[in-house]
Design a protein around this motif. Sequence first.
Motif, short mmCIF file in Angstrom:
data_model
loop_
_atom_site.label_atom_id
_atom_site.label_comp_id
_atom_site.label_asym_id
_atom_site.label_seq_id
_atom_site.Cartn_x
_atom_site.Cartn_y
_atom_site.Cartn_z
N LYS A 47 103.33 -43.87 -25.13
CA LYS A 47 102.72 -43.35 -26.35
C LYS A 47 101.21 -43.32 -26.22
O LYS A 47 100.63 -44.10 -25.46
CB LYS A 47 103.14 -44.20 -27.55
CG LYS A 47 104.65 -44.22 -27.78
CD LYS A 47 104.99 -45.08 -28.98
CE LYS A 47 106.50 -45.12 -29.21
NZ LYS A 47 106.86 -45.96 -30.37
N HIS A 60 98.30 -44.65 -26.81
CA HIS A 60 97.80 -45.92 -27.34
C HIS A 60 97.01 -46.63 -26.24
O HIS A 60 97.14 -46.29 -25.05
CB HIS A 60 98.98 -46.79 -27.82
CG HIS A 60 98.56 -47.92 -28.70
ND1 HIS A 60 98.35 -49.19 -28.21
CD2 HIS A 60 98.32 -47.97 -30.02
CE1 HIS A 60 97.98 -49.98 -29.20
NE2 HIS A 60 97.96 -49.27 -30.30
N PRO A 98 101.46 -38.20 -25.48
CA PRO A 98 102.75 -38.78 -25.12
C PRO A 98 103.26 -38.20 -23.80
O PRO A 98 103.17 -36.98 -23.57
CB PRO A 98 103.66 -38.41 -26.29
CG PRO A 98 102.74 -38.05 -27.40
CD PRO A 98 101.50 -37.49 -26.77
#
Length: 378
Positions: free
Chosen positions: A125, A127, A147
Amino acid sequence: MYAIKLELKLNNRERTLMARHSGYARFCYNYALALYQGVKYLQGSSGKKVAAIERVFTNHVKKLPEYQWTNTLSSRVDKTTFRNFGQALSRHFQGLGNFPKFKRKKDGDSFTVDAADWNHAILLKPHKSIKIPTLGTFRLKESISFPCMAQTFTISRTADKWYVSFAIKSQKIPPLSHPIVARVGIDLGVSTFATLSDGNCYESPRPLKTAKTKLSKEQWRNRHKQLGNSRLGVKASNNAHKHYRIIPKIHAKISNQRRDFLQKTTTETSREYAQICIEDLNVSGMIANHKLAAAISDCGFYEFRRELEYKSVMYGTTIELVDRWYPSSKTCSSCGHIQSMPLKERVFECQNCGIAINRDLNGAINLARQSGIKLSRI
């Protein structure tokens, strides 16, 4: 498919974990090589021998009391290490590489892990953290941009920094048009790194020269350090250990500056121009001249060409390779007259038409007009 490499933000416990797995991968590789050298004269393919070595290591070696520490580490490390060893042997027998050598700790730290189930990739993801199979979740210095899915992760160390790299199955869509559609020739040199036929120039980065000077001074200051000798049983001094930590950082800085300059230069050129003509330079022959060997090696001519080739698919450019025997620097870009041009002469003064032009610019204009071999397919 292309790879993404990101820097990990680790604490001391996580650094120790990475170092242990790197040593485990090195131990498995050396064990496989040592055992293969003892059985390589027996009948059977190399693939079957490597598979037998892996079974011996998994079913017998890991169960011995002195090797119980291997059970506390990820089992995916030895799986990927044996697979990499088999691929190294395969490349050797195909004539694509030398026979595998024993790995040493001073050569660097790296290891590879993958998902246990090859049918399912791991979702990453966007992040500032990443989940590595069988190792855990670790922080990143910069977040993942989008992603993506990945199956194999390679962790490596450069100086005191740890990185994770993984490949994703996707392609960059090339642009439909370029700002400059005309052909452009690029003449590479030492004084000026790249001169384009439209007059633009790329100078080599000055911080690179400063970093090299700092490296030479640091090496000179530590010339009398007791660096140690394992064969003679001499241990390195405390100041030598400090020296070992400083020098790799400077080497990494020099490498990063050179890589950053080449990446930005090739990306900007690929975005701006649709057709690029470069010369097929004989770099190995050029560095035979000891007076220019260091300067030519620092420029990275082959790396510049390699990056232009693989970026041609991303940016929709066409790369043409001009014959290395074409006298681009000796030919007048105005009348076509050919004359001798020693390296010390930086201005081309035509003896036929009298034009005076920069030597590199004259060569770039001639390369733009010359048709060559197309290296990219759009």
